[in-house]
Design an enzyme around this catalytic site. Structure first.
Site, PDB file in Angstrom:
ATOM      1  CG  ASP A 112       5.311  34.562 -34.447  1.00 22.18           C
ATOM      2  OD1 ASP A 112       4.655  33.574 -34.103  1.00 22.18           O
ATOM      3  OD2 ASP A 112       6.013  34.595 -35.280  1.00 22.18           O
TER       4      ASP A 112
ATOM      5  CG  ASP B  39       6.372  29.148 -39.885  1.00 27.60           C
ATOM      6  OD1 ASP B  39       5.617  30.095 -40.095  1.00 27.60           O
ATOM      7  OD2 ASP B  39       7.057  29.043 -39.056  1.00 27.60           O
TER       8      ASP B  39
HETATM    9  C1  DGJ Z   1       7.294  32.029 -36.871  1.00 24.97           C
HETATM   10  C2  DGJ Z   1       6.484  32.394 -37.884  1.00 24.97           C
HETATM   11  O1  DGJ Z   1       5.531  31.319 -37.988  1.00 24.97           O
HETATM   12  C3  DGJ Z   1       6.903  32.938 -39.031  1.00 24.97           C
HETATM   13  O2  DGJ Z   1       6.123  33.169 -40.117  1.00 24.97           O
HETATM   14  C4  DGJ Z   1       7.830  34.216 -38.975  1.00 24.97           C
HETATM   15  O3  DGJ Z   1       6.928  35.310 -38.289  1.00 24.97           O
HETATM   16  C5  DGJ Z   1       8.615  33.989 -37.839  1.00 24.97           C
HETATM   17  N1  DGJ Z   1       8.192  33.209 -36.560  1.00 24.97           N
HETATM   18  C6  DGJ Z   1       9.476  35.116 -37.496  1.00 24.97           C
HETATM   19  O4  DGJ Z   1      10.335  35.035 -36.283  1.00 24.97           O
END
Ligand code: DGJ
Length: 712
Positions: A447, A515
Site C-alpha cells: 500500500d 476502496d
Molecule cells: C488503504 C487501502 O486501500 C485499504 O484497502 C486498506 O488496505 C487500508 N489502506 C489500510 O490502511
C-alpha cells in the site's frame, strides 16, 4: 514481422502485419514520422507523404522541407521545431542543445530497432528504441540519453515517446477520478491546441491514470480505429495530445517535466520508462485485447506458469484495525470451509498499530495480538497467508523522510521515506524481508497512502531528480523482494486505486482498484480499468452491505457477479454470514475456481456499458482462446417501469458452433446477432419472491452471469 530500412530513400518501415510505423531520415538528417496506422505494403512510394504546400516564412533548411508540416520522431525545441517537443537538454550555461541528427541504426533479433541520434558537434547521443511484439499489434518505445562527453548536461524534459498520428483521430479517452471514485472514463473531442494530463503527486494518483486512447467519432467497442497508449510508470507523468494548425496530432507520454531536471553526468545514461502503444482497427475491444495480452505475457510474466488468482479473504472491511490471532483463526477456519484459499491480513498486524496514527516503519509482528505468530494461523486454518505492508511510509518524521526540515505536513498521520536514498531502500528491504523470512507468507499487499509533498531530499544534489529517483527506489525495492521471495505474489494498492496503472505490473500482478466496493460503482470502474488492465490485474472483492462507502444495499449475488470479472475475493465478516449467505458464498467460490482460467486468460469484450448510451445497463464477457467457452456478465443498476428489455449481442464466438447456455442451445451466429434476451421477470401484480433477489430483471441492482459452452 518486418523491420525494413531502405538505404535509397532513408525510410524505416516497422510492420507486424496489423500496423505499420514508418519513419524517414530527411536530407537534413532529421527523423520524421511518415505514418502510423493500419499495415500498408512495404513497396510503396512513401516519400509522397512529404509532398506539401508552401508554408511561407518557414525556416530555410537545406532540404527545403517545412518542418512545421512534419512530425519529428523524437525532437527538441529550437531548430526544426518551435513548439514543445519530446525532450529538452541544456549545457551547464543553460544553452539549449538543439542540433541532433540521425546517425545510424541497428536491428536486434528481428524485433527491435535502435536508431541513434547524435548531437552534431559532440558525442551526446539519443538512442530511440522501438520493439515489435510477435503476433501483437503493440509497439514498445523508450529512449536512452547517453553522455560520452566530458561535461554534464541537464535533461529538462525527456518524454518516453512521441507519436505522429493522422488527422482522423479526433476523440481522446482518458481515465480520471479520486478516492472511492476511481476510473471514470472521459471522452473529449480534440480540437486545435494542446491537451495535457499531468500527475504531480509523486507516488501515483487517482486523478489521472497514465493511459489514453485516440479514436474518431465513429469508433465503437467493435468497429473502427483506435490508438491506445500506456506508460509503464507510476510516478509523476504527463500525457499530451497536440493538434496543430495543420491538423497534425502528436501524442507524447513520459515523466512529467514539471520540477524535473536530470543531471546527465559524463559517461552516464538516462533511460526513460517504456510506453506501449496499440493500434486496433477492431474498435476499443481490439485495443483492449492487445493490451491484456501484452501485459499478461510480456510484463506480468503470466506465460511462465499458472498464476491465476487464489480466492482470498482480506480482513480490512471485516475488522479494520481490530484484528488478533483468536479472531483470525476462527474467521479463517470458517473461510477455509467455504472454499477460501488465502487469508490476507490487512493493516493492523504490526507493533503499535491500533489505528492509523502510529506503527508504520518498524514492521514487527504485534506479539500481543499474535502470541503464536502467523504460523499458528496458517496451521490452524489451513489457508495461505498474505500480509499488508506500506514500505514507503513512516509515522515518525524523525527518520530519513522527504521534506525540508521539521515542519512537514502529515497526511494520514504519515510521512514519505526518502527512497532516493539507497540506504533507506536497503534498510526497508531488511526489515520487510525479516518479516517475510520469519513467517509463512505467500502474498503481500503493498500500500502507499499519501502523496509526496514539500519535495526535498537531503540525499541528492539535484532536487529536480527527486521524484524519478524516488520511483526508481520503489522499483528497486520491489525487484529485491521479487528476487528474494519469488514465491510471493504482490498486489499493489495506493489508498484504493492510486496505483492502478501499469507501472507496478512488472512486480505486482494485481492492483487494488478502489476502496469503493459497492457493486454498482465497481462495475463501472472495473469496465473502465479493463480497457487496459487485464482482469488478472484488477483486484475485486465482495464486501458487506450496507456498503461502507455508498451505504447501498445490493444482493450478495450481484456483488459476486461483479467481482468474478477480476481477481475475486472477499472482505466480508465470514463469522456473521447467515446459512443462506454461506450457501451463496460456497456457490460463488466453486464457480470462480471452475472458471478462473477462462476469466483471467480469455479474451475480454465490453458489450454494454461505459461507451454505449445505455441507462445503467452493463455487460461484458470473456471468451476462451479456442472459442469453446465463454462467460457473460450482465448488470442493471436501476429497474425501469414497463421496460422494453434488451438483447445483449455476444462477441468472439464461432458463428457455426452450437453453444449451450443453461438448458438451451444456440448457434454462435444467433448469440452474436440476435443475442441473449433480457427482460423483467415480474409484473405489478406478482408477489416478490426473496429467492430471486439480485437476479437480473428483478428490481434494482441485479445481474446474471451466463456460462456458455460448446455443445458436445
Ligand atoms: C488503504 C487501502 O486501500 C485499504 O484497502 C486498506 O488496505 C487500508 N489502506 C489500510 O490502511
Amino acid at each position: 514481422m518486418i523491420i525494413d530500412y531502405n538505404d535509397l530513400n532513408g525510410v524505416f518501415h516497422l510492420n507486424n502485419g496489423t500496423f505499420s510505423y514508418i519513419l524517414k531520415v530527411t536530407e537534413d538528417k532529421q527523423l520524421v514520422v511518415l505514418y502510423y496506422g493500419k499495415a500498408v505494403n512495404i513497396n510503396n512510394y512513401f516519400e509522397e507523404i512529404l509532398a506539401m504546400s508552401q508554408c511561407g516564412f518557414s525556416l530555410q533548411h537545406p532540404s527545403g522541407l517545412m518542418y512545421e508540416k512534419l512530425q519529428l520522431a523524437y525532437g527538441t525545441f529550437g531548430k526544426y521545431a518551435l513548439k514543445e517537443e519530446a525532450f529538452l537538454i541544456k549545457d551547464d550555461q543553460g544553452v539549449m542543445i538543439h542540433d541532433f541528427e540521425y546517425f545510424d541504426f541497428k536491428i536486434l533479433n528481428n524485433s527491435t530497432l535502435i536508431i541513434r541520434l547524435k548531437e552534431k558537434t559532440r558525442p551526446l547521443w539519443i538512442h530511440l528504441k522501438y520493439r515489435l511484439i510477435h503476433d501483437m499489434s503493440a509497439l514498445v518505445k523508450s529512449v536512452a540519453f547517453v553522455n560520452e562527453t566530458n561535461e554534464p548536461y541537464e535533461i529538462a524534459s525527456a518524454m518516453s515517446a512521441s507519436y505522429g498520428l493522422n488527422a482522423r483521430m479526433n476523440q481522446v479517452m482518458t481515465f480520471n477520478g479520486t478516492w472511492i471514485k476511481e476510473f471514470s472514463t472521459v471522452q473529449n473531442e480534440l480540437s486545435r491546441g494542446r491537451l495535457s494530463f499531468t500527475n504531480l503527486s509523486g507516488v501515483s494518483t487517482h486523478t489521472y491514470q497514465p493511459f489514453l486512447a485516440l479514436s474518431n467519432a465513429q469508433t465503437t467497442d467493435d468497429i473502427g480505429e483506435v490508438f491506445g497508449f500506456a506508460l509503464i510508470y507510476s510516478g509523476n507523468f504527463t500525457m499530451t495530445i497536440d493538434k496543430d494548425i495543420f491538423n497534425q496530432t502528436t501524442v507524447q507520454l513520459g515523466i512529467s517535466a514539471f520540477n524535473f531536471n536530470w543531471s546527465l553526468e559524463p559517461n552516464h545514461t538516462f533511460m526513460t520508462p517504456e510506453v506501449v502503444s496499440v493500434y486496433s482497427d477492431k474498435g476499443f475491444n481490439g485495443m483492449t485485447q492487445t493490451f491484456h495480452r501484452y501485459f499478461l505475457n510480456e510484463v506480468m510474466g503470466f506465460h511462465q506458469g499458472n498464476q491465476y488468482s487464489q480466492v482470498l479473504l482480506n480482513t480490512w472491511e471485516a475488522f479494520y484495525f481490530d484484528i488478533d490471532e483468536t479472531r483470525l483463526i476462527e474467521f479463517g477456519k470458517r473461510a477455509k470451509k467455504l472454499g477460501v484459499e488465502l487469508l490476507v491480513i490487512d493493516d493492523g498486524w504490526f507493533a503499535s498499530r491500533s489505528d492509523d496514527t502510529s506503527g508504520l516503519g518498524a514492521w514487527q509482528l504485534d506479539c500481543e495480538k499474535f502470541p503464536n505468530g502467523i504460523q499458528a494461523i496458517k496451521d490452524q486454518t489451513g489457508l495461505e497467508i498474505g500480509l499488508w505492508i506500506e514500505p514507503e511510509m513512516t509515522n515518525s518524521k524523525n527518520g530519513t523522510v522527504i521534506g525540508p526540515g521539521e515542519n512537514l505536513t502529515p497526511s494520514r498521520n504519515q510521512y514519505v521515506l526518502d527512497f532516493t536514498n539507497d540506504e533507506v531502500v536497503d534498510d526497508v528491504f531488511e526489515k520487510v524481508s525479516s518479516i517475510l523470512k520469519a513467517h509463512p507468507i505467500s502474498f503481500i499487499k503493498w500500500d502507499a497512502n499519501r502523496p509526496i509533498s514539500e519535495p526535498c531530499s537531503k540525499t541528492i544534489v539535484h532536487q529536480g531528480e527527486l521524484y524519478h529517483r524516488y520511483m526508481l527506489g520503489v522499483y528497486k525495492l520491489a525487484q529485491k523482494i521479487k528476487d528474494a521471495f519469488p514465491h510471493i505474489t504482490i498486489e499493489s494498492c495506493s489508498a484504493g486505486g492510486g496505483r492502478a496503472n501499469a507501472g507496478m505490473l512488472p512486480f505486482a500482478v494485481s492492483t487494488w482498484l478502489s476502496d469503493n466496493t459497492d457493486a454498482c460503482e465497481r462495475i463501472r470502474m472495473q469496465q473502465s480499468a479493463a480497457m487496459f488492465l487485464p482482469l488478472r490485474a484488477i483486484g475485486s472483492h465482495v464486501t458487506a452491505v450496507p456498503n461502507h462507502q455508498m451505504l447501498r444495499e445490493t444482493s450478495l449475488k450481484m456483488r459476486g457477479d461483479v467481482a468474478f470479472f477480476g481477481t475475486f475475493g472477499y472482505e466480508l465478516d465470514f463469522l456473521k454470514l447467515t446459512p443462506a449467505e454461506e450457501k451463496e458464498v460456497v456457490r460463488q467460490i466453486d464457480f470462480f475456481k471452475k472458471h478462473r482460467k477462462l476469466i483471467q486468460s480469455g479474451d475480454y469484450y465490453r458489450l454494454l456499458g461505459n461507451l454505449k448510451e445505455t441507462e445503467g445497463e452493463y455487460a461484458h464477457m470473456v471468451v476462451s482462446g479456442d472459442k469453446n467457452e465463454a462467460l457473460v456478465g450482465v448488470y442493471q443498476i436501476l429497474c425501469k417501469p414497463n421496460w422494453e428489455g434488451m438483447h445483449v449481442l455476444l462477441r468472439g464466438l464461432n458463428e457455426n458452433t452450437f453453444y449451450c447456455v443453461g438448458e438451451k442451445t444456440y448457434s454462435g451466429c444467433y448469440l452474436m446477432n440476435i443475442g441473449i434476451n433480457l427482460r423483467q421477470i415480474f409484473t405489478g401484480v406478482q408477489k416478490v419472491d426473496r429467492m430471486h433477489q439480485g437476479r437480473f430483471g428483478y428490481g434494482d441492482f441485479t445481474s446474471e452471469v451466463f456460462y456458455i459452452k460448446k455443445k458436445d
